[in-house]
Design a protein around this motif. Structure first.
Motif, PDB file in Angstrom:
ATOM      1  N   TRP A 227       0.842  -1.204   0.000  1.00  7.12           N
ATOM      2  CA  TRP A 227       0.000   0.000   0.000  1.00  7.12           C
ATOM      3  C   TRP A 227       0.876   1.253   0.000  1.00  7.12           C
ATOM      4  N   GLU A 238      -2.606  -4.220  -7.865  1.00 12.67           N
ATOM      5  CA  GLU A 238      -3.370  -5.461  -7.751  1.00 12.67           C
ATOM      6  C   GLU A 238      -2.428  -6.564  -7.307  1.00 12.67           C
ATOM      7  N   ASP A 303      -7.111   1.667  -8.446  1.00 13.39           N
ATOM      8  CA  ASP A 303      -7.584   0.869  -7.317  1.00 13.39           C
ATOM      9  C   ASP A 303      -6.445   0.083  -6.666  1.00 13.39           C
ATOM     10  N   ARG A 304      -6.566  -0.130  -5.355  1.00 15.51           N
ATOM     11  CA  ARG A 304      -5.592  -0.932  -4.612  1.00 15.51           C
ATOM     12  C   ARG A 304      -6.311  -2.146  -4.061  1.00 15.51           C
ATOM     13  N   ILE A 305      -6.031  -3.291  -4.679  1.00 17.89           N
ATOM     14  CA  ILE A 305      -6.842  -4.490  -4.481  1.00 17.89           C
ATOM     15  C   ILE A 305      -5.959  -5.688  -4.187  1.00 17.89           C
ATOM     16  N   PHE A 307      -6.558  -9.873  -4.327  1.00 10.76           N
ATOM     17  CA  PHE A 307      -7.453 -10.954  -4.700  1.00 10.76           C
ATOM     18  C   PHE A 307      -7.214 -12.135  -3.769  1.00 10.76           C
ATOM     19  N   ARG A 312     -12.461 -10.128  -4.256  1.00 10.10           N
ATOM     20  CA  ARG A 312     -11.695  -8.912  -4.512  1.00 10.10           C
ATOM     21  C   ARG A 312     -11.821  -7.996  -3.293  1.00 10.10           C
ATOM     22  N   LYS A 313     -10.693  -7.761  -2.563  1.00 12.59           N
ATOM     23  CA  LYS A 313     -10.742  -6.965  -1.347  1.00 12.59           C
ATOM     24  C   LYS A 313      -9.880  -5.708  -1.499  1.00 12.59           C
ATOM     25  N   VAL A 314     -10.322  -4.639  -0.840  1.00 15.92           N
ATOM     26  CA  VAL A 314      -9.557  -3.394  -0.861  1.00 15.92           C
ATOM     27  C   VAL A 314      -8.303  -3.550  -0.014  1.00 15.92           C
TER      28      VAL A 314
END
Length: 327
Positions: A227, A238, A303-305, A307, A312-314
């Motif tokens: 992050w 991702e 987006d910052r994801i 898997f 699919r989570k933040v």
């Protein structure tokens, strides 16, 4: 506030906001995900980083050397020297200090760094030993690598395995707590993770190949570092959980203590963003030097994801490190 690193929003609102005076020689200043300062010296730059050790007891001497040198290596720089400040509690013995310094010297020698000064004192301001080190490296200006250089389309690579440092600390400092929950074989193997804490070798290699961004993984664990790398570069990311290497020792210890290995302090692990045309060269360089590395994701626009299976989570900003839930 909770124990651990000051939260991101408070860093921005209180710490960074009050650092207002500027000098033209300073090329890299404090920022989220940026662990080093860089000062202009003409054709060369001086790269510096400072860090304390507060969450460990047994390996504090060696950890104190590696943690700040790892930050400098994240700029693709070989650290040259370390300044070391020791604040020791009342009751500390000469033998205690001797042990810490022998361990620090051993760690410094292993990465060809000299302990070039510092300060030591006994004080009632602490109830256990706290060591802060400042590492210094020198680099050609044109070869600078920072955390903020990740570009859309880059591959995200990590070295070694998640939770490395935290696993070693827990196995060493909480051995009695772990007994009966995991095998002694697992505990002893986990203690040996302390020998992998340095990322100087991979940092220098990656700097030579020419990666776009590097960030060593400390408090907040792997997910926190990913992050921070994205935040520093102003991009999205991702990540695929099933591609993240986690050793069996880490999984067993974290399961026994109900903590998340991906949010566990992980000095010894480097995350890198590298362009597609240099990815193969980087992975081959790591392979030749016997450095474990895995492709775990990619840099995207916003987006910052992460898997997790088909979910699919933040990817959240780092919070309190999992280590502080058990230490």
């Amino acid at each position: 506030m909770k124990i651990g690193k000051v939260p991101t929003e408070i860093l921005e609102e209180v710490i960074f906001k009050n650092i207002r005076h500027r000098r033209s020689e300073v090329l890299v200043r404090p920022g989220i995900g940026e662990d080093c300062a860089v000062v202009d010296f003409g054709d060369k730059v001086c790269v510096m980083s400072t860090d304390p050790i507060t969450g460990a007891v047994k390996d504090i001497g060696s950890l104190s050397i590696h943690i700040s040198c790892n930050d400098v290596a994240s700029n693709g720089v070989e650290p040259v020297g370390v300044m070391m400040t020791i604040l020791a509690p009342v009751g500390t013995t000469k033998e205690d200090l001797d042990y810490v310094m022998r361990e620090a010297n051993k760690a410094a020698a292993s990465i060809n760094v000299e302990i070039i000064g510092g300060h030591s004192e006994i004080t009632d301001a602490v109830n256990r030993m706290v060591i802060t080190t400042t590492a210094v490296g020198i680099q050609s200006k044109v070869s600078m690598v920072t955390s903020e250089g990740a570009k859309i389309g880059d591959t995200v690579i990590m070295t070694k395995h998640a939770g490395l440092e935290g696993t070693a600390i827990i196995a060493g400092d909480l051995e009695d707590t772990l007994k009966g929950k995991v095998s002694q074989e697992i505990i002893e193997a986990a203690k040996d993770f302390a020998d992998k804490i340095s990322v100087v070798k991979e940092g220098i290699l990656a700097g030579k190949v020419g990666v776009n961004s590097m960030h060593d993984v400390t408090e907040g664990g792997l997910l926190g570092a990913l992050w921070e790398l994205a935040e520093a570069s102003g991009v999205g990311i991702e990540v695929y959980e099933d591609k993240i290497p986690v050793r069996e020792e880490t999984l067993e210890i974290c399961n026994a203590l109900s903590i998340n290995p991906l949010r566990l302090i992980s000095s010894g692990v480097m995350v890198l963003a590298v362009s597609e045309d240099k990815k193969k060269q980087l992975m081959e360089a790591f392979r030749q030097q016997k450095i474990e590395a895995a492709e775990i994701g990619r840099i995207v626009e916003k987006d910052r994801i992460i898997f997790v299976g088909n979910e699919r989570k933040v990817l959240q900003a780092p919070e309190v490190d999992e280590l502080y839930k058990v230490i």
